[in-house]
Motif scaffolding. Structure first.
Motif, mmCIF file in Angstrom:
data_model
loop_
_atom_site.group_PDB
_atom_site.id
_atom_site.type_symbol
_atom_site.label_atom_id
_atom_site.label_comp_id
_atom_site.label_asym_id
_atom_site.label_seq_id
_atom_site.Cartn_x
_atom_site.Cartn_y
_atom_site.Cartn_z
ATOM 1 N N UNK A 73 0.902 -1.584 -0.338
ATOM 2 C CA UNK A 73 -0.005 0.032 0.244
ATOM 3 C C UNK A 73 0.433 1.242 -0.170
ATOM 4 N N UNK A 74 2.072 1.075 -0.216
ATOM 5 C CA UNK A 74 3.197 2.128 0.118
ATOM 6 C C UNK A 74 2.912 3.480 -0.874
ATOM 7 N N UNK A 75 2.307 2.932 -1.898
ATOM 8 C CA UNK A 75 2.080 3.397 -2.543
ATOM 9 C C UNK A 75 0.726 4.923 -2.924
ATOM 10 N N UNK A 76 0.368 4.251 -1.797
ATOM 11 C CA UNK A 76 -0.631 5.406 -1.541
ATOM 12 C C UNK A 76 -0.239 6.465 -0.453
ATOM 13 N N UNK A 77 0.776 6.488 0.332
ATOM 14 C CA UNK A 77 1.296 7.590 0.822
ATOM 15 C C UNK A 77 3.026 6.972 1.146
ATOM 16 N N UNK A 78 3.706 7.930 1.676
ATOM 17 C CA UNK A 78 4.848 7.218 2.013
ATOM 18 C C UNK A 78 5.934 8.103 3.072
ATOM 19 N N UNK B 137 8.563 8.097 10.973
ATOM 20 C CA UNK B 137 8.264 9.587 9.523
ATOM 21 C C UNK B 137 8.654 8.697 8.773
ATOM 22 N N UNK B 138 8.527 8.822 7.225
ATOM 23 C CA UNK B 138 9.032 8.111 6.295
ATOM 24 C C UNK B 138 8.655 7.442 5.855
ATOM 25 N N UNK B 139 9.236 6.861 4.875
ATOM 26 C CA UNK B 139 9.279 5.468 3.848
ATOM 27 C C UNK B 139 8.601 4.539 5.154
ATOM 28 N N UNK B 140 8.441 3.064 4.348
ATOM 29 C CA UNK B 140 8.263 2.428 5.227
ATOM 30 C C UNK B 140 9.292 1.121 6.315
ATOM 31 N N UNK B 141 10.284 1.401 5.665
ATOM 32 C CA UNK B 141 11.633 0.539 5.764
ATOM 33 C C UNK B 141 11.327 0.774 7.339
ATOM 34 N N UNK B 142 11.580 1.930 7.737
ATOM 35 C CA UNK B 142 11.666 3.178 8.775
ATOM 36 C C UNK B 142 11.008 2.274 10.372
ATOM 37 N N UNK B 143 9.955 1.891 9.493
ATOM 38 C CA UNK B 143 9.058 1.844 10.784
ATOM 39 C C UNK B 143 9.258 0.278 10.477
ATOM 40 N N UNK B 144 10.159 -0.566 9.122
ATOM 41 C CA UNK B 144 10.028 -1.802 9.920
ATOM 42 C C UNK B 144 11.869 -1.747 10.578
ATOM 43 N N UNK B 145 12.428 -1.135 10.172
ATOM 44 C CA UNK B 145 13.936 -0.691 11.716
ATOM 45 C C UNK B 145 13.479 -0.822 12.485
ATOM 46 N N UNK B 146 12.352 -0.447 13.213
ATOM 47 C CA UNK B 146 11.655 0.362 14.230
ATOM 48 C C UNK B 146 11.511 -1.176 15.159
ATOM 49 N N UNK B 147 10.400 -1.752 13.806
ATOM 50 C CA UNK B 147 9.459 -3.105 14.992
ATOM 51 C C UNK B 147 11.339 -4.072 15.482
ATOM 52 N N UNK B 148 12.334 -3.766 14.341
ATOM 53 C CA UNK B 148 12.968 -5.479 14.648
ATOM 54 C C UNK B 148 13.861 -4.885 15.881
ATOM 55 N N UNK B 149 13.806 -2.604 16.112
ATOM 56 C CA UNK B 149 14.601 -2.739 17.078
ATOM 57 C C UNK B 149 13.071 -3.072 18.708
ATOM 58 N N UNK C 32 -0.996 18.375 9.048
ATOM 59 C CA UNK C 32 -0.200 18.402 9.999
ATOM 60 C C UNK C 32 0.935 17.876 8.704
ATOM 61 N N UNK C 33 1.888 18.021 9.071
ATOM 62 C CA UNK C 33 3.135 17.650 8.831
ATOM 63 C C UNK C 33 3.900 16.377 8.562
ATOM 64 N N UNK C 34 4.739 15.796 7.792
ATOM 65 C CA UNK C 34 4.548 14.860 7.468
ATOM 66 C C UNK C 34 5.753 14.349 8.539
ATOM 67 N N UNK C 35 5.044 13.761 9.835
ATOM 68 C CA UNK C 35 6.224 13.934 11.203
ATOM 69 C C UNK C 35 5.899 12.905 11.880
ATOM 70 N N UNK C 36 5.953 12.275 13.160
ATOM 71 C CA UNK C 36 6.100 11.013 13.649
ATOM 72 C C UNK C 36 5.244 10.983 14.734
ATOM 73 N N UNK C 37 4.231 12.766 14.836
ATOM 74 C CA UNK C 37 3.189 12.984 15.960
ATOM 75 C C UNK C 37 2.181 12.976 15.298
#
Length: 608
Positions: free
Chosen positions: A24-29, A48-60, A78-83
């Protein structure tokens, strides 16, 4: 547009949520996030940012849980940030959302007065607090959601996870798509079939206003009135799906109905919907204060969008514009010394003539910008400034949602140019962006006219020729309406500036020639009405697209009149496009042509 996934299972879901979001990343990243219920407590991961950042966070930070929701975001409020990333959460629930809540400011003020504390700038968080308040009033989850939905205005699809409810997920939709699926001992929810394709081939598309209650064993669907509803089970191929017609007969009709959502998202790329101020998409840095002349170029429907854009830039920013069909741009050898920006419009970003024109402009040293629907396309990669439309994949060869997104991008860009050049002050900017935010609602209203237009198309399908007329901003629509009709129904059709009628085309008028007139009650209405009288005097059959005031004027008694909502002039090209699309679509259906893949045409023309 944003992507949504939800899973109710008896085994861990976090990694599967992330895997589904990849589709689904084509719908927004701009950001992504998941929330799971871990031993009854809500646990959320966002990045924040592309899905790879979330995947890395899940590993940690691994998280357990057999029920969860996920989201990949394209930012509007709102801004594209984690909040501002989804899911949004309160002490009682976690929620993801696709769409725009139009009355969120009023709701937020009301909720804050009740003691709610907001963390983000988003409209979505308002829904989370609204449902939480209903839970606090003693309602069980489904009732709480229903009460909250009754307060919402706008388009949305939602997935909601509740603290302490380890076998319950609620989804709802109005204006934005949502699909549910059944597996073995687990159920799923997603923004489209792409998200569910790795997990199940048994899916149901929710209909407008539906609410779905998911457990591991069951999916209960309720209509907008709260009554139990049956939705047809469909079998998908089981392969990773990238586009799906859903409940629609053709991709073209599906894409027509996606327009309220996608033009809203495109607007959000050019306007901060929280403040109402214009902006450029990230990566673009055009200073219109130093631009006195723009060269516009495009092909086909994109050319007609650019023609509307010329009206916009000249009227709202007072920037002179040249306009060329891209296949002629290089060969005309026009002096470009006084041109400050070359702007190209393309859906695919691969159209050979448009790409060649962009390269020609770059060779002359011009700054280039591209309004384009495919971020990784050749035109997007080679332009100095990329101005994306957020239409999503468009499968139907006859462009619909890409066209209206181009119009929205051009309108917002012209307002931005007017601000930069001091032609539009702060008050006028807010007025114009407020008007542009009405477009999704107005398009949705026009979609309710489909049955009337379908009836009219049965008669149109018996004709061999048609004329389309319009003045001012309606002239490009006459050209586009004629193109739509001929490319999918194969009826010969021509579009003209209404003032040109007596300079030749009037010779074609007789009782076998339908004439489609685009005539909102604007400054050109009286002159267009005179042209309609000229057609009527010669026995022409008139199909009139106008508003309430135009209809009340009673130009001719026997016209087939389609009455559209009242709206400011800047919106008419966007909103009046929709009945023209529907007229062409239903005429083609009546004639039995291949609507999505008309003969001799291709979606992206990659040869000159």
């Amino acid at each position: 547009m944003c992507g949504i996934i939800g899973i109710v299972s008896s085994r861990p879901v976090a990694e599967r949520l992330v895997d589904s979001l990849k589709r689904l990343e084509y719908r927004g990243y701009d950001s992504a996030g998941i929330a799971v219920l871990d031993e009854g407590d809500l646990k959320r991961l966002r990045a924040e940012g592309k899905l790879v950042n979330l995947a890395e966070k899940l590993k940690a930070e691994p998280c357990d849980g057999n029920i969860g929701i996920g989201h990949t975001r394209w930012a509007t409020h709102g801004l594209p940030n984690e909040t501002n990333a989804h899911p949004h959460q309160t002490e009682r629930l976690s929620l993801v959302h696709n769409g725009i809540i139009e009355n969120y400011r009023d709701l937020r003020a009301e909720l804050e007065a009740d003691g709610a504390v907001f963390e983000s700038q988003t409209d979505t968080e308002t829904v989370a607090h609204l449902v939480t308040r209903e839970l606090g009033r003693g309602h069980e989850p489904r009732k709480a959601v229903q009460e909250a939905l009754a307060r919402l205005e706008g388009a949305f699809s939602l997935a909601i996870l509740f603290k302490g409810e380890d076998n319950l997920l609620i989804g709802a939709r109005r204006g934005s798509p949502l699909v549910v699926g059944e597996g073995e001992g687990e159920t799923f929810l997603g923004s489209d079939a792409i998200a569910l394709s790795p997990f199940t081939d048994r899916i149901r598309y929710l209909e407008e206003g539906d609410l779905a209650v998911l457990t591991r064993e069951t999916i209960a669907i309720f209509d907008e009135f709260g009554n139990p509803a049956e939705r047809v089970m469909k079998r998908s191929s089981g392969k990773p799906l990238y586009v799906d017609k859903g409940n629609y007969r053709h991709f073209m009709l599906k894409e027509i109905y996606e327009q309220p959502e996608v033009i809203g998202h495109t607007l959000g790329s050019f306007v901060d919907l929280t403040t109402g101020r214009t902006r450029l998409p990230r990566g673009a840095s055009i200073d219109f204060s130093s631009i006195g002349r723009i060269a516009l170029s495009a092909c086909g429907t994109g050319y007609y969008a650019a023609l509307v854009g010329r009206y916009y830039f000249e009227r709202y920013a007072r920037i002179a514009c040249d306009l060329d069909v891209a296949s002629e741009f290089r060969y005309r050898e026009s002096p470009l010394d006084d041109v400050d920006l070359a702007l190209f419009v393309s859906q695919s970003g691969e159209t050979a003539d448009t790409l060649a024109s962009l390269r020609y402009a770059k060779e002359t040293g011009l700054s280039t910008a591209a309004i384009v629907n495919v971020d990784e396309s050749s035109i997007a990669r080679e332009a100095d400034h990329v101005l994306p439309t957020l239409a999503g994949p468009e499968i139907g060869v006859a462009s619909t949602k890409a066209f209206t997104c181009q119009l929205m991008a051009l309108a917002a860009l012209a307002v931005r140019a007017g601000v930069d050049r001091g032609r539009i002050d702060a008050r006028q900017e807010l007025e114009l962006t407020g008007v542009l935010q009405e477009a999704p609602r107005l398009v949705n209203e026009v979609l309710h006219l489909e049955e009337q237009i379908a009836d009219l198309s049965r008669h149109m399908a018996t004709k061999k020729h048609a004329l389309f007329l319009g003045r001012g901003l309606s002239f490009p629509l006459a050209l586009e309406g004629a193109l739509k009709l001929k490319e999918i129904s194969y009826i010969h059709a021509e579009g003209y500036a209404a003032g040109e009628l007596k300079h030749g085309p009037i010779a074609l008028i007789d009782d076998t020639m339908p004439v489609v007139v685009i005539a909102p009650h604007d400054r050109s209405f009286d002159k267009t009405a005179s042209n309609v009288q000229e057609v009527a005097a010669r026995g022409g059959e008139i199909i009139l697209l106008t508003d309430r005031k135009g209809a009340a004027a009673g130009i001719v008694d026997d016209a087939h009149t389609i009455v559209l909502p009242d709206m400011p002039e800047i919106l008419t090209p966007i909103v009046y496009s929709v009945p023209l699309q529907l007229l062409a679509y239903h005429t083609a259906v009546q004639m039995g042509t291949d609507v999505d893949q008309p003969r001799n045409l291709a979606k992206s023309v990659t040869v000159e």
